[in-house]
Design a protein around this motif. Structure first.
Motif, mmCIF file in Angstrom:
data_model
loop_
_atom_site.group_PDB
_atom_site.id
_atom_site.type_symbol
_atom_site.label_atom_id
_atom_site.label_comp_id
_atom_site.label_asym_id
_atom_site.label_seq_id
_atom_site.Cartn_x
_atom_site.Cartn_y
_atom_site.Cartn_z
ATOM 1 N N VAL A 206 0.884 -1.120 0.020
ATOM 2 C CA VAL A 206 -0.066 0.153 -0.014
ATOM 3 C C VAL A 206 0.866 1.275 -0.124
ATOM 4 O O VAL A 206 1.628 1.314 0.869
ATOM 5 C CB VAL A 206 -1.032 0.135 1.316
ATOM 6 C CG1 VAL A 206 -1.857 1.291 1.187
ATOM 7 C CG2 VAL A 206 -1.832 -1.171 1.193
ATOM 8 N N GLY A 207 0.681 2.069 -0.969
ATOM 9 C CA GLY A 207 1.450 3.466 -0.890
ATOM 10 C C GLY A 207 0.483 4.699 -0.538
ATOM 11 O O GLY A 207 -0.801 4.473 -0.670
ATOM 12 N N ASP B 236 0.920 10.025 -7.652
ATOM 13 C CA ASP B 236 2.223 9.869 -8.279
ATOM 14 C C ASP B 236 3.174 9.436 -7.172
ATOM 15 O O ASP B 236 3.905 8.174 -7.013
ATOM 16 C CB ASP B 236 2.897 10.950 -8.815
ATOM 17 C CG ASP B 236 4.188 10.635 -9.398
ATOM 18 O OD1 ASP B 236 4.591 9.886 -10.287
ATOM 19 O OD2 ASP B 236 5.234 11.166 -8.602
ATOM 20 N N MET B 237 3.048 10.017 -5.889
ATOM 21 C CA MET B 237 3.858 9.602 -4.879
ATOM 22 C C MET B 237 3.666 8.453 -4.052
ATOM 23 O O MET B 237 4.563 7.787 -3.685
ATOM 24 C CB MET B 237 3.867 10.996 -3.834
ATOM 25 C CG MET B 237 4.518 12.161 -4.305
ATOM 26 S SD MET B 237 5.117 13.482 -3.476
ATOM 27 C CE MET B 237 3.269 14.336 -2.934
ATOM 28 N N ALA B 238 2.194 8.131 -4.055
ATOM 29 C CA ALA B 238 2.143 6.755 -3.435
ATOM 30 C C ALA B 238 2.373 5.824 -4.341
ATOM 31 O O ALA B 238 2.926 4.573 -3.688
ATOM 32 C CB ALA B 238 0.530 6.661 -3.372
ATOM 33 N N LEU B 239 2.667 5.938 -5.681
ATOM 34 C CA LEU B 239 3.096 4.777 -6.382
ATOM 35 C C LEU B 239 4.536 4.702 -6.262
ATOM 36 O O LEU B 239 4.853 3.569 -6.234
ATOM 37 C CB LEU B 239 2.865 5.236 -8.049
ATOM 38 C CG LEU B 239 1.236 5.172 -8.393
ATOM 39 C CD1 LEU B 239 1.278 5.495 -9.746
ATOM 40 C CD2 LEU B 239 0.763 3.744 -8.272
ATOM 41 N N TRP B 240 5.349 5.647 -6.007
ATOM 42 C CA TRP B 240 6.792 5.469 -5.767
ATOM 43 C C TRP B 240 7.005 4.791 -4.497
ATOM 44 O O TRP B 240 7.954 4.241 -4.261
ATOM 45 C CB TRP B 240 7.541 6.986 -5.580
ATOM 46 C CG TRP B 240 7.810 7.485 -7.156
ATOM 47 C CD1 TRP B 240 7.126 8.158 -7.706
ATOM 48 C CD2 TRP B 240 9.250 7.145 -7.691
ATOM 49 N NE1 TRP B 240 7.876 8.613 -9.009
ATOM 50 C CE2 TRP B 240 9.022 7.986 -8.915
ATOM 51 C CE3 TRP B 240 10.280 6.443 -7.369
ATOM 52 C CZ2 TRP B 240 10.049 8.043 -9.770
ATOM 53 C CZ3 TRP B 240 11.102 6.367 -8.306
ATOM 54 C CH2 TRP B 240 11.089 7.220 -9.571
ATOM 55 N N ASP B 241 6.321 5.187 -3.365
ATOM 56 C CA ASP B 241 6.109 4.396 -2.193
ATOM 57 C C ASP B 241 6.004 2.882 -2.263
ATOM 58 O O ASP B 241 6.774 2.237 -1.773
ATOM 59 C CB ASP B 241 5.017 4.963 -1.396
ATOM 60 C CG ASP B 241 4.861 4.475 0.120
ATOM 61 O OD1 ASP B 241 6.257 4.186 0.492
ATOM 62 O OD2 ASP B 241 3.921 4.602 0.947
ATOM 63 N N ILE C 122 6.592 1.235 -5.090
ATOM 64 C CA ILE C 122 8.118 0.920 -5.945
ATOM 65 C C ILE C 122 9.161 0.554 -4.987
ATOM 66 O O ILE C 122 9.754 -0.486 -5.088
ATOM 67 C CB ILE C 122 8.257 1.954 -7.091
ATOM 68 C CG1 ILE C 122 7.287 1.814 -8.148
ATOM 69 C CG2 ILE C 122 9.510 1.583 -7.579
ATOM 70 C CD1 ILE C 122 7.243 2.993 -8.922
ATOM 71 N N GLY C 123 9.354 1.455 -4.053
ATOM 72 C CA GLY C 123 10.120 1.579 -3.011
ATOM 73 C C GLY C 123 10.165 0.213 -2.078
ATOM 74 O O GLY C 123 11.199 -0.409 -1.972
ATOM 75 N N GLN C 124 8.667 -0.024 -1.568
ATOM 76 C CA GLN C 124 8.839 -1.167 -0.781
ATOM 77 C C GLN C 124 8.817 -2.299 -1.598
ATOM 78 O O GLN C 124 9.385 -3.299 -1.015
ATOM 79 C CB GLN C 124 7.232 -1.107 -0.256
ATOM 80 C CG GLN C 124 6.956 -0.042 0.521
ATOM 81 C CD GLN C 124 5.414 0.148 1.017
ATOM 82 O OE1 GLN C 124 4.700 -0.836 1.107
ATOM 83 N NE2 GLN C 124 4.769 1.289 0.884
ATOM 84 N N GLN D 200 14.876 5.757 6.800
ATOM 85 C CA GLN D 200 15.923 4.788 6.070
ATOM 86 C C GLN D 200 15.074 3.567 6.125
ATOM 87 O O GLN D 200 15.533 2.325 6.636
ATOM 88 C CB GLN D 200 17.124 4.537 6.779
ATOM 89 C CG GLN D 200 17.870 5.949 7.026
ATOM 90 C CD GLN D 200 18.703 6.496 5.635
ATOM 91 O OE1 GLN D 200 18.773 5.506 4.736
ATOM 92 N NE2 GLN D 200 18.803 7.539 5.602
ATOM 93 N N VAL D 201 13.975 3.352 5.389
ATOM 94 C CA VAL D 201 13.167 2.102 5.175
ATOM 95 C C VAL D 201 12.846 2.015 3.857
ATOM 96 O O VAL D 201 12.924 2.913 3.047
ATOM 97 C CB VAL D 201 12.123 2.211 6.215
ATOM 98 C CG1 VAL D 201 12.421 2.203 7.572
ATOM 99 C CG2 VAL D 201 11.165 3.368 5.951
#
Ligand code: MUC
Ligand code: MG
Length: 367
Positions: free
Chosen positions: A43-44, A103-108, A110-112, A347-348
């Motif tokens: 979930v982003g 957009d930022m929730a999608l990057w969240d 992608i990072g996870q 840092q996660v």
């Protein structure tokens, strides 16, 4: 991995102290929490702050456009296909905060999925951002007291002063009081939110010439095309476009027409994908950038700091990351802390936004 659902949850958290500026004021953070779900259980999260006085969006319009147009357009797509996502979002003009949060929730996500922080994925320049604090309209002695308190409590030494009142001498007095009260070592710059005419702006800049200001932002409207160009030519310090340069096309137009020679980047309106485009555009053209603040809550601040720390040129100067200090509460399980004048990147994997479910239940407006 596929997007399965987009939540748009309106919430409202009062400010302890409203922020007042030439184009409006913020008394309540009536934002929209955006959550994007995937079929893999990731979930982003991000937030969209409505700024009707800047972009025309309202809390209800953000919920409506997300639910009725953007969610159906992106459900079923992979979060990695950001070009496709943006092509679909851009079929609807405007609505920058709603698009940016998605957009930022999608990057969240992608990072996870990658097991990396968004800062690492975007550029990985550093692990923290120096913070600039925005001082809103008040009598000069209150503005000085606020800046002194923020410096003592948080170690912040860069201040953006809201100007654009009439007569302009009100603001000239406030800036002088801030310089005298804070000393030579602090950085001061000003933001007029289009409150003055070009000639009032020129006069104010002349009268503040000895104050060592570093930047002047949107002192008069960019729509006053010739007046604005005249002012920027005469400005002794870089002239920042904020609300007049909210997407790449506008950035090019404002810079090439001489309406500005520096750009404010706000993740709250251009997310990470378009903010990166604007940043690279500015680097290519050789103009300075400032990491701005759209009166973000803590979720928006985490996002903005993640972007700022990822890049050399956004991390060079202090980013505006402290507006949340005036809110009475927030939604995060782990609050944002400013220590020694800096905010650290989490840092996660992803953005590291963990919501406090009790706070969300308390502040959401849709139940
Ligand atoms: C700023 O830099 O102008 C005020 C309105 C808005 O959209 O952002 C703030 C701060
Ligand atoms: Mg501004």
């Amino acid at each position: 991995m596929k997007i399965t659902q987009v939540d748009a949850i309106p919430f409202a958290i009062p400010y302890r102290k409203p922020l007042k500026f030439a184009s409006g004021e913020a008394r309540t953070a009536d934002h929209v929490l955006v959550r994007v779900h995937t079929d893999e259980g990731l979930v982003g999260v991000a937030e969209a702050p409505p700024r009707p006085y800047t972009y025309g969006e309202t809390q209800r319009s953000i919920v409506a456009v997300l639910e009725s147009i953007f969610a159906p357009a992106v459900v079923g797509l992979s979060p990695l296909r950001r070009e496709v996502v943006h092509e679909r979002l851009d079929r609807t003009i405007g609505n920058p905060a709603a698009k940016a949060a998605l957009d930022m929730a999608l990057w969240d996500i992608i990072g996870q999925a990658a097991g990396r922080s968004v800062t690492e994925l975007l550029g990985g320049w550093t692990d923290r951002m120096r913070v600039a604090h925005m001082v809103g309209f008040a009598p000069p002695e209150q503005m000085v007291a606020e800046a002194q308190r923020v410096r003592e409590e948080h170690g912040i030494t860069t201040f953006k002063v809201k100007v654009g009142r009439r007569p302009h001498t009100l603001d000239v007095r406030a800036c002088r009081a801030l310089r005298e009260g804070l000393g030579e070592e602090v950085e001061l710059y000003v933001d007029g939110n289009r409150g003055w005419t070009a000639s009032e702006s020129a006069r104010a800049l002349r009268e503040m010439d000895d104050l060592g200001l570093t930047l002047a932002e949107e002192l008069c409207p960019a729509d006053d095309v010739l007046g604005r160009r005249w002012l920027v030519e005469r400005s002794p310090i870089p002239f920042v476009a904020d609300e007049s340069a909210t997407r790449p096309g506008e950035v090019t137009r404002e810079l090439l027409s001489g309406a500005a020679n520096a750009i404010s980047i706000k993740t709250a309106r251009t997310g990470f994908s378009t903010s990166q485009r604007v940043l690279h555009q500015c680097e290519g053209l050789g103009v300075e950038v400032v990491l701005g603040n759209q009166i973000d809550g803590q979720i928006g601040t985490v996002c903005s700091a993640a972007f700022g720390a990822a890049h050399r040129h956004t991390a060079r100067r202090a980013g505006e990351l402290s507006n949340f200090l005036d809110m009475s509460d927030d939604l995060l399980a782990e609050p944002v802390r400013i220590t020694g004048g800096t905010v650290a990147v989490r840092q996660v994997p992803g953005l590291g936004i963990e919501l406090d479910p009790d706070k969300l239940a308390r502040y959401r407006q849709d139940t």
